[in-house]
Design an enzyme around this catalytic site. Structure first.
Site, PDB file in Angstrom:
ATOM      1  N   ARG A 137      -0.119  14.350  12.777  1.00 16.47           N
ATOM      2  CA  ARG A 137       0.313  14.135  11.395  1.00 16.47           C
ATOM      3  C   ARG A 137       0.580  15.452  10.645  1.00 16.47           C
ATOM      4  NH1 ARG A 137      -1.193   8.895  10.057  1.00 16.47           N
ATOM      5  NH2 ARG A 137       0.529   8.935   8.594  1.00 16.47           N
ATOM      6  N   ARG A 153      -8.629  -0.712   4.409  1.00 23.47           N
ATOM      7  CA  ARG A 153      -7.722   0.292   3.825  1.00 23.47           C
ATOM      8  C   ARG A 153      -6.397  -0.356   3.419  1.00 23.47           C
ATOM      9  NH1 ARG A 153      -6.889   5.612   7.082  1.00 23.47           N
ATOM     10  NH2 ARG A 153      -5.657   5.837   5.202  1.00 23.47           N
ATOM     11  N   LYS A 173       0.855  -1.203   0.000  1.00 18.93           N
ATOM     12  CA  LYS A 173       0.000   0.000   0.000  1.00 18.93           C
ATOM     13  C   LYS A 173       0.883   1.243   0.000  1.00 18.93           C
ATOM     14  CE  LYS A 173      -1.753   1.586   3.996  1.00 18.93           C
ATOM     15  NZ  LYS A 173      -1.407   2.998   4.258  1.00 18.93           N
ATOM     16  N   ASN A 174       1.909   1.251   0.866  1.00 20.03           N
ATOM     17  CA  ASN A 174       2.714   2.465   1.038  1.00 20.03           C
ATOM     18  C   ASN A 174       3.777   2.671  -0.031  1.00 20.03           C
ATOM     19  OD1 ASN A 174       1.112   3.055   3.177  1.00 20.03           O
ATOM     20  ND2 ASN A 174       2.590   2.460   4.755  1.00 20.03           N
ATOM     21  N   CYS A 215      -5.250  12.271  12.365  1.00 22.63           N
ATOM     22  CA  CYS A 215      -5.954  10.988  12.301  1.00 22.63           C
ATOM     23  C   CYS A 215      -5.861  10.370  13.695  1.00 22.63           C
ATOM     24  CB  CYS A 215      -5.345  10.090  11.233  1.00 22.63           C
ATOM     25  SG  CYS A 215      -3.747   9.454  11.691  1.00 22.63           S
ATOM     26  N   ASP A 226       4.462   0.525  12.097  1.00 19.35           N
ATOM     27  CA  ASP A 226       3.256  -0.092  11.513  1.00 19.35           C
ATOM     28  C   ASP A 226       3.086  -1.546  11.918  1.00 19.35           C
ATOM     29  OD1 ASP A 226       3.344   1.713   8.332  1.00 19.35           O
ATOM     30  OD2 ASP A 226       2.792   2.306  10.366  1.00 19.35           O
ATOM     31  N   ARG A 274      -4.908  10.656   4.294  1.00 17.86           N
ATOM     32  CA  ARG A 274      -3.933  11.732   4.379  1.00 17.86           C
ATOM     33  C   ARG A 274      -2.798  11.554   3.387  1.00 17.86           C
ATOM     34  NH1 ARG A 274       0.220  11.643   6.665  1.00 17.86           N
ATOM     35  NH2 ARG A 274       0.059  13.784   7.420  1.00 17.86           N
ATOM     36  N   ILE A 314       7.388   7.030  17.165  1.00 15.34           N
ATOM     37  CA  ILE A 314       7.044   7.756  15.938  1.00 15.34           C
ATOM     38  C   ILE A 314       5.763   8.568  16.086  1.00 15.34           C
ATOM     39  CG2 ILE A 314       6.578   7.547  13.454  1.00 15.34           C
ATOM     40  CD1 ILE A 314       9.389   6.613  14.136  1.00 15.34           C
TER      41      ILE A 314
HETATM   42  C1  EPZ Z   1       4.221   6.992   6.438  1.00 14.26           C
HETATM   43  O1  EPZ Z   1       3.430   8.017   6.998  1.00 14.26           O
HETATM   44  C2  EPZ Z   1       3.309   5.790   6.282  1.00 14.26           C
HETATM   45  N1  EPZ Z   1       2.229   6.121   5.358  1.00 14.26           N
HETATM   46  C3  EPZ Z   1       2.744   5.390   7.642  1.00 14.26           C
HETATM   47  O2  EPZ Z   1       1.950   4.218   7.459  1.00 14.26           O
HETATM   48  C4  EPZ Z   1       3.908   5.060   8.570  1.00 14.26           C
HETATM   49  O3  EPZ Z   1       3.409   4.755   9.851  1.00 14.26           O
HETATM   50  C5  EPZ Z   1       4.867   6.263   8.651  1.00 14.26           C
HETATM   51  O4  EPZ Z   1       5.294   6.635   7.327  1.00 14.26           O
HETATM   52  C6  EPZ Z   1       6.108   5.964   9.478  1.00 14.26           C
HETATM   53  O5  EPZ Z   1       6.772   4.863   8.938  1.00 14.26           O
HETATM   54  C7  EPZ Z   1       2.478   6.095   4.025  1.00 14.26           C
HETATM   55  O6  EPZ Z   1       3.575   5.806   3.584  1.00 14.26           O
HETATM   56  C8  EPZ Z   1       1.329   6.406   3.112  1.00 14.26           C
HETATM   57  P1  EPZ Z   1       6.234  10.268   8.614  1.00 14.26           P
HETATM   58  P2  EPZ Z   1       4.015   9.531   7.059  1.00 14.26           P
HETATM   59  O7  EPZ Z   1       6.180  11.544   7.856  1.00 14.26           O
HETATM   60  O8  EPZ Z   1       4.922   9.765   5.923  1.00 14.26           O
HETATM   61  C9  EPZ Z   1       6.449  13.626  11.902  1.00 14.26           C
HETATM   62  C10 EPZ Z   1       0.070   2.839   7.689  1.00 14.26           C
HETATM   63  O9  EPZ Z   1      -0.423   2.289   8.684  1.00 14.26           O
HETATM   64  N2  EPZ Z   1       6.265  14.558  10.786  1.00 14.26           N
HETATM   65  O10 EPZ Z   1       7.366   9.318   8.334  1.00 14.26           O
HETATM   66  O11 EPZ Z   1       2.879  10.440   7.267  1.00 14.26           O
HETATM   67  C11 EPZ Z   1       5.208  12.775  12.149  1.00 14.26           C
HETATM   68  O12 EPZ Z   1       4.319  13.437  13.027  1.00 14.26           O
HETATM   69  C12 EPZ Z   1       0.552   4.272   7.774  1.00 14.26           C
HETATM   70  O13 EPZ Z   1       0.233   2.271   6.578  1.00 14.26           O
HETATM   71  C13 EPZ Z   1       6.376  15.937  11.044  1.00 14.26           C
HETATM   72  O14 EPZ Z   1       6.598  16.354  12.172  1.00 14.26           O
HETATM   73  O15 EPZ Z   1       4.882   9.467   8.390  1.00 14.26           O
HETATM   74  C14 EPZ Z   1       5.770  11.533  12.777  1.00 14.26           C
HETATM   75  O16 EPZ Z   1       5.982  11.762  14.160  1.00 14.26           O
HETATM   76  C15 EPZ Z   1       0.252   4.893   9.130  1.00 14.26           C
HETATM   77  N3  EPZ Z   1       6.225  16.793  10.007  1.00 14.26           N
HETATM   78  C16 EPZ Z   1       7.150  11.392  12.105  1.00 14.26           C
HETATM   79  O17 EPZ Z   1       7.440  12.655  11.519  1.00 14.26           O
HETATM   80  C17 EPZ Z   1       5.983  16.361   8.723  1.00 14.26           C
HETATM   81  O18 EPZ Z   1       5.901  17.200   7.804  1.00 14.26           O
HETATM   82  C18 EPZ Z   1       7.221  10.339  11.021  1.00 14.26           C
HETATM   83  O19 EPZ Z   1       6.139  10.598  10.166  1.00 14.26           O
HETATM   84  C19 EPZ Z   1       5.865  14.974   8.490  1.00 14.26           C
HETATM   85  C20 EPZ Z   1       6.015  14.090   9.534  1.00 14.26           C
END
Ligand code: EPZ
Length: 421
Positions: free
Chosen positions: A121, A400, A22-23, A116, A306, A92, A328
């Protein structure tokens, strides 16, 4: 609404084939916006999230056709560059169209995704990065408005290795003037899949698999024909399900190298894990007792957030304690209250949870509620392991991210079906 009903206590046996990730599918589908033409993506899972992004691409003007696990996406004509709140709020990851639309059209308006269940996020790394690439990027009435006559290469340092942040800026940088360097970039396998796709389209990206990605901007790209990698989170979920039921089986069509930390943690808990080409087999040693193992979630190659909820379900069946540190996301223990309903003993303090395992008969079936995608899969694992019946409501969360869940679990010998709520 539908619910999932599980008659637990049956050891899972046999093989399950893993679907496309998916990702990986989501960023690669978004990348088709970077250049006009008919793109082919293979091994694309048919999920609620990929259908949502399909609707968003069609709303923009793309023509999307599915033939089995193959998607053809023709982005020759884009009617506009707007991603509306109605679509973005349901998923998102829709924010991934931001970088490609800006690079292709020079102007875009994408709804802020909003938070979410698992956390706030934010998308500041995405918007700050586009500004560093020369875009004017403002937030107005819940929308990100970005505009740039052209993007100019620069060096961007991520405070946190954001997965979609890396993906958005990587895509935008392929069409920037000059060189862009992304430092402290995410290294998840899905990023490597995107790098391969973009390079096959004529992009010039170096550093695949490392935390420094260097992109030489080009003036144009060509349509892609590429394959989505296997879903490592789905693979890990089924491995944990087989283990939690005291079964023996294998997940096929996956990449063992994409699950380095889970494999080690399962071995440490006492399970036998065999890596065999594109499959992972799990079985029990003589005695059916597991020791509690601590985990701390971290960016790849650390333990994946995840798979945190799913691992917790297994830990409730161990003999001994397990400390789970979720670094995370700020609210990723929504499954704890539901697991407690099934008899689990878990204490939560902020981002730490301590599980007191009660052995393989520690869980009893009960009605529980799904709250987010991975918490839901944790409840499925618990229901499969528990004695008696478990009813899981709000299973749209599960749909999803898990393709053909009932068929795949039934194929492993589980007694599971859907009923109307
Ligand atoms: C991706 O989300 C995945 N989604 C998530 O999978 C996964 O849990 C996550 O990466 C971490 O591995 C997709 O790839 C579609 P991040 P993402 O940006 O990119 C902070 C699932 O279950 N952050 O790596 O949104 C954030 O709050 C989903 O399949 C900022 O502060 O995660 C978090 O604490 C859930 N500012 C950390 O970084 C930003 O602009 C990591 O988030 C972006 C993120």
């Amino acid at each position: 609404m539908e619910k999932l009903v599980i008659e637990g206590g049956i050891p899972l046996q046999g093989e399950v084939k893993i679907s496309g990730a998916k990702n990986a599918a989501l960023p690669l589908m978004a990348a088709t916006l970077l250049c006009a033409g008919r793109h082919i993506l293979r091994n694309v899972p048919d999920l609620r999230d990929t259908r949502t992004l399909t609707r968003l691409l069609e709303n923009l003007g793309a023509v999307v056709e599915r033939k089995g696990d193959c998607l053809s996406i023709d982005t020759t004509v884009l009617r506009h560059g707007e991603a509306p709140y109605e679509l973005v709020k349901t998923m998102r990851a829709s924010v991934l169209v931001l970088g490609p639309l800006l690079a292709r059209l020079g102007k875009t308006r994408v709804s802020l995704p909003g938070g979410c269940a698992i956390g706030e996020r934010p998308v500041n790394f995405h918007t700050d990065g586009l500004r560093q690439l020369g875009a004017v990027c403002t937030i107005k009435e819940g929308y990100i408005e970005a505009e740039a006559e052209f993007l100019r290469g620069t060096t961007i340092y991520f405070d946190i290795p954001s997965v979609t942040g890396t993906e958005n800026l990587l895509m935008a940088a392929t069409l920037a003037r000059g060189t862009t360097v992304l430092k402290n970039a995410a290294r998840e396998p899905e990023i490597g899949n995107l790098v391969d796709m973009l390079n096959s389209m004529g992009a010039r990206i170096a550093g695949r698999g490392t935390d420094v990605l260097t992109i030489e901007g080009v003036t144009a790209l060509q349509p892609a024909d590429c394959r989505i990698i296997a879903d490592r989170i789905e693979a890990g979920t089924y491995l944990l399900a087989i283990a939690a039921t005291g079964g023996s089986g294998r997940v096929t069509g996956c990449c063992p190298a994409d699950l380095p930390s889970l494999v080690e943690k399962l071995r440490y808990a006492g399970l036998v894990i065999r890596e065999e080409g594109d499959s992972l087999a799990v079985s029990w040693p003589g005695a059916q007792t597991l020791v509690g193992v601590d985990i701390k979630t971290a960016p790849f190659p650390g333990y994946p957030t995840d798979l945190q909820a799913q691992f917790m379900a297994l830990m409730t069946l161990c003999n001994g304690q397990s400390a789970i540190h979720e670094t995370i996301f700020e609210n990723r223990f929504m499954h704890v209250a539901e697991l407690r309903r099934m008899g689990a003993k878990i204490k939560v303090d902020g981002r730490f949870a301590v599980v007191s395992g009660q052995g393989m008969t520690g869980l009893k079936g009960a009605p529980v509620m799904a709250t987010d995608l991975r918490a839901s899969s944790s409840l499925v694992i618990a229901g499969l392991a528990a004695s008696g019946r478990t009813d899981i409501s709000r299973i749209y969360h599960l749909e999803r991210g898990y393709e053909n869940l009932v068929e795949k679990l039934t194929g492993l010998g589980a007694r599971v079906w859907k009923e109307r709520e």
